[in-house]
Structure formats: C-alpha cells, structure tokens
Motif scaffolding. Structure first.
Motif, PDB file in Angstrom:
ATOM      1  N   GLN A 172      -0.403   4.064  12.551  1.00 10.18           N
ATOM      2  CA  GLN A 172      -0.008   2.736  12.101  1.00 10.18           C
ATOM      3  C   GLN A 172       0.226   2.749  10.594  1.00 10.18           C
ATOM      4  N   PHE A 173       1.370   2.203  10.174  1.00  8.41           N
ATOM      5  CA  PHE A 173       1.693   2.077   8.762  1.00  8.41           C
ATOM      6  C   PHE A 173       1.739   0.593   8.414  1.00  8.41           C
ATOM      7  N   ASP A 174       0.829   0.158   7.547  1.00  8.35           N
ATOM      8  CA  ASP A 174       0.815  -1.218   7.066  1.00  8.35           C
ATOM      9  C   ASP A 174       1.652  -1.250   5.788  1.00  8.35           C
ATOM     10  N   LEU A 175       2.860  -1.729   5.893  1.00  7.90           N
ATOM     11  CA  LEU A 175       3.807  -1.668   4.788  1.00  7.90           C
ATOM     12  C   LEU A 175       3.369  -2.546   3.617  1.00  7.90           C
ATOM     13  N   LEU A 176       2.666  -3.636   3.900  1.00  5.93           N
ATOM     14  CA  LEU A 176       2.171  -4.484   2.808  1.00  5.93           C
ATOM     15  C   LEU A 176       1.103  -3.769   1.983  1.00  5.93           C
ATOM     16  N   GLU A 177       0.244  -3.058   2.667  1.00  6.88           N
ATOM     17  CA  GLU A 177      -0.852  -2.361   1.981  1.00  6.88           C
ATOM     18  C   GLU A 177      -0.419  -1.018   1.383  1.00  6.88           C
ATOM     19  N   GLN A 178       0.331  -0.255   2.155  1.00  9.24           N
ATOM     20  CA  GLN A 178       0.638   1.115   1.749  1.00  9.24           C
ATOM     21  C   GLN A 178       1.835   1.234   0.800  1.00  9.24           C
ATOM     22  N   MET A 207       5.060   5.153  -6.863  1.00 10.40           N
ATOM     23  CA  MET A 207       5.299   4.144  -5.856  1.00 10.40           C
ATOM     24  C   MET A 207       6.107   3.009  -6.462  1.00 10.40           C
ATOM     25  N   PHE A 208       6.576   2.124  -5.602  1.00 15.63           N
ATOM     26  CA  PHE A 208       7.404   1.032  -6.067  1.00 15.63           C
ATOM     27  C   PHE A 208       6.949  -0.277  -5.449  1.00 15.63           C
ATOM     28  N   ALA A 209       7.567  -1.360  -5.841  1.00 16.63           N
ATOM     29  CA  ALA A 209       7.128  -2.692  -5.436  1.00 16.63           C
ATOM     30  C   ALA A 209       7.730  -3.125  -4.112  1.00 16.63           C
ATOM     31  N   ALA A 210       7.536  -2.370  -3.075  1.00 16.36           N
ATOM     32  CA  ALA A 210       8.072  -2.737  -1.767  1.00 16.36           C
ATOM     33  C   ALA A 210       7.284  -3.882  -1.157  1.00 16.36           C
ATOM     34  N   SER A 211       6.008  -3.993  -1.481  1.00 12.33           N
ATOM     35  CA  SER A 211       5.192  -5.022  -0.849  1.00 12.33           C
ATOM     36  C   SER A 211       5.697  -6.413  -1.169  1.00 12.33           C
ATOM     37  N   ALA A 212       6.170  -6.649  -2.377  1.00 10.75           N
ATOM     38  CA  ALA A 212       6.709  -7.957  -2.732  1.00 10.75           C
ATOM     39  C   ALA A 212       7.956  -8.244  -1.922  1.00 10.75           C
ATOM     40  N   ALA A 213       8.805  -7.240  -1.745  1.00  9.53           N
ATOM     41  CA  ALA A 213      10.028  -7.433  -0.972  1.00  9.53           C
ATOM     42  C   ALA A 213       9.713  -7.667   0.493  1.00  9.53           C
ATOM     43  N   VAL A 214       8.754  -6.930   1.040  1.00  5.47           N
ATOM     44  CA  VAL A 214       8.372  -7.121   2.428  1.00  5.47           C
ATOM     45  C   VAL A 214       7.795  -8.515   2.609  1.00  5.47           C
ATOM     46  N   ALA A 215       7.000  -8.964   1.657  1.00  6.69           N
ATOM     47  CA  ALA A 215       6.400 -10.288   1.745  1.00  6.69           C
ATOM     48  C   ALA A 215       7.457 -11.379   1.664  1.00  6.69           C
ATOM     49  N   ASP A 216       8.561 -11.152   0.933  1.00  8.24           N
ATOM     50  CA  ASP A 216       9.626 -12.134   0.796  1.00  8.24           C
ATOM     51  C   ASP A 216      10.501 -12.207   2.039  1.00  8.24           C
ATOM     52  N   VAL A 258      11.647  -1.359  18.389  1.00 12.34           N
ATOM     53  CA  VAL A 258      12.583  -2.102  17.553  1.00 12.34           C
ATOM     54  C   VAL A 258      11.800  -2.871  16.488  1.00 12.34           C
ATOM     55  N   TYR A 259      12.174  -2.648  15.237  1.00  7.77           N
ATOM     56  CA  TYR A 259      11.565  -3.332  14.098  1.00  7.77           C
ATOM     57  C   TYR A 259      12.670  -3.890  13.219  1.00  7.77           C
ATOM     58  N   VAL A 260      12.344  -4.903  12.428  1.00  6.23           N
ATOM     59  CA  VAL A 260      13.251  -5.399  11.397  1.00  6.23           C
ATOM     60  C   VAL A 260      12.595  -5.090  10.062  1.00  6.23           C
ATOM     61  N   LEU A 261      13.305  -4.311   9.246  1.00  6.77           N
ATOM     62  CA  LEU A 261      12.787  -3.903   7.946  1.00  6.77           C
ATOM     63  C   LEU A 261      13.840  -4.139   6.879  1.00  6.77           C
ATOM     64  N   ASP A 262      13.400  -4.393   5.662  1.00 12.78           N
ATOM     65  CA  ASP A 262      14.351  -4.490   4.557  1.00 12.78           C
ATOM     66  C   ASP A 262      14.450  -3.123   3.879  1.00 12.78           C
ATOM     67  N   LYS A 263      15.377  -3.030   2.936  1.00 12.09           N
ATOM     68  CA  LYS A 263      15.640  -1.738   2.296  1.00 12.09           C
ATOM     69  C   LYS A 263      14.396  -1.121   1.650  1.00 12.09           C
ATOM     70  N   PRO A 264      13.615  -1.879   0.841  1.00 11.76           N
ATOM     71  CA  PRO A 264      12.420  -1.264   0.255  1.00 11.76           C
ATOM     72  C   PRO A 264      11.418  -0.768   1.303  1.00 11.76           C
ATOM     73  N   ALA A 265      11.296  -1.488   2.413  1.00  8.80           N
ATOM     74  CA  ALA A 265      10.375  -1.062   3.470  1.00  8.80           C
ATOM     75  C   ALA A 265      10.873   0.199   4.158  1.00  8.80           C
ATOM     76  N   ILE A 266      12.175   0.305   4.355  1.00  4.50           N
ATOM     77  CA  ILE A 266      12.754   1.507   4.971  1.00  4.50           C
ATOM     78  C   ILE A 266      12.510   2.717   4.076  1.00  4.50           C
ATOM     79  N   VAL A 267      12.754   2.549   2.782  1.00  4.50           N
ATOM     80  CA  VAL A 267      12.533   3.644   1.830  1.00  4.50           C
ATOM     81  C   VAL A 267      11.054   4.025   1.791  1.00  4.50           C
ATOM     82  N   CYS A 268      10.185   3.024   1.777  1.00  7.54           N
ATOM     83  CA  CYS A 268       8.745   3.287   1.720  1.00  7.54           C
ATOM     84  C   CYS A 268       8.260   3.981   2.990  1.00  7.54           C
TER      85      CYS A 268
END
Length: 124
Positions: A115-121, A1-10, A88-98
């Motif tokens: 349901q996918f919780d991108l911060l948690e998963q 896994m990778f650090a998508a949660s930090a990017a989503v939080a930012d 319709v959602y707004v996602l950043d690159k790490p969230a899209i990949v995740c």
C-alpha cells in the motif's frame, strides 16, 4: 522529494492510497509514460490509471468503493473475505511521478500487495 501531497490534496477526485501487487506494479511502471502524458494533456491534470488490461483483469473491479465484507459471523476471520485489488485509480501528475519514484525505490516484497499512501509518502 517534492510537494505532491499538496497537489493530491487539491484533487478532489484523485485517489490518495494505491494498493498494488507485483503484476500491477509492473504494469504501472511499464505504462508510466502513457499515464503521465494523459495527465499532462488533461484539462484537470488528472488521469485514469487503468492497470486492468495489463494485469489480466476482467474489468469487474473498477474504481469506487470496495465490496462490503461479509457480515456472516461464520465467515469472520477467514481469508476468503479479503477484497480483491482495484485496478483503476485516478491520479494527478505529481501523484503519478511520486508513485513511480516510490516503486523505483521500493525494496520490499510487493506480493501479495503493498500500500502506498500518496498523502503521507509524497510529502516534501
């Protein structure tokens, strides 16, 4: 896994939770490259992930607050009160990949929705 949660939080405008049914999940996977390319080209690194056209939506369910549930006590507990899925959602690159990885690895039923919780998963 990778650090998508930090990017989503930012990302202050990005969605943290995505709800998909089978049709929207297939739409996301089908157009994944397009969404990823948009995020890569964007100055902010975000992309609008619009699943409406592929899902056959009429465009009435756009990004934003869900409709308020009925406050009528006669409607309490009925199935008709459920809000429709957003398309319709707004996602950043790490969230899209995740999200793509989560869908590829998902082994449960998607319908009626998952349901996918991108911060948690998407935590490392």
């Amino acid at each position: 896994m990778f650090a998508a949660s930090a990017a989503v939080a930012d990302c202050l405008v990005c969605d943290e939770v995505v709800e998909l049914d089978g049709i929207r999940a297939r739409c996301f996977q089908q157009d994944y490259g397009k969404f990823l390319e948009r995020a890569e080209r964007s100055k902010t690194g975000n992309a609008e992930v619009d699943l409406g056209t592929c899902a056959g939506d009429d465009g009435t369910e756009q990004r934003g607050l869900d409709k308020f549930p009925s406050l009528d006590p006669l409607d309490a507990g009925t199935e008709s009160v459920r809000s429709p899925l957003r398309s319709v959602y707004v996602l950043d690159k790490p969230a899209i990949v995740c999200l793509k990885r989560l869908l590829d690895d998902y082994r449960g039923l998607i319908d009626p929705k998952v349901q996918f919780d991108l911060l948690e998963q998407c935590r490392p």
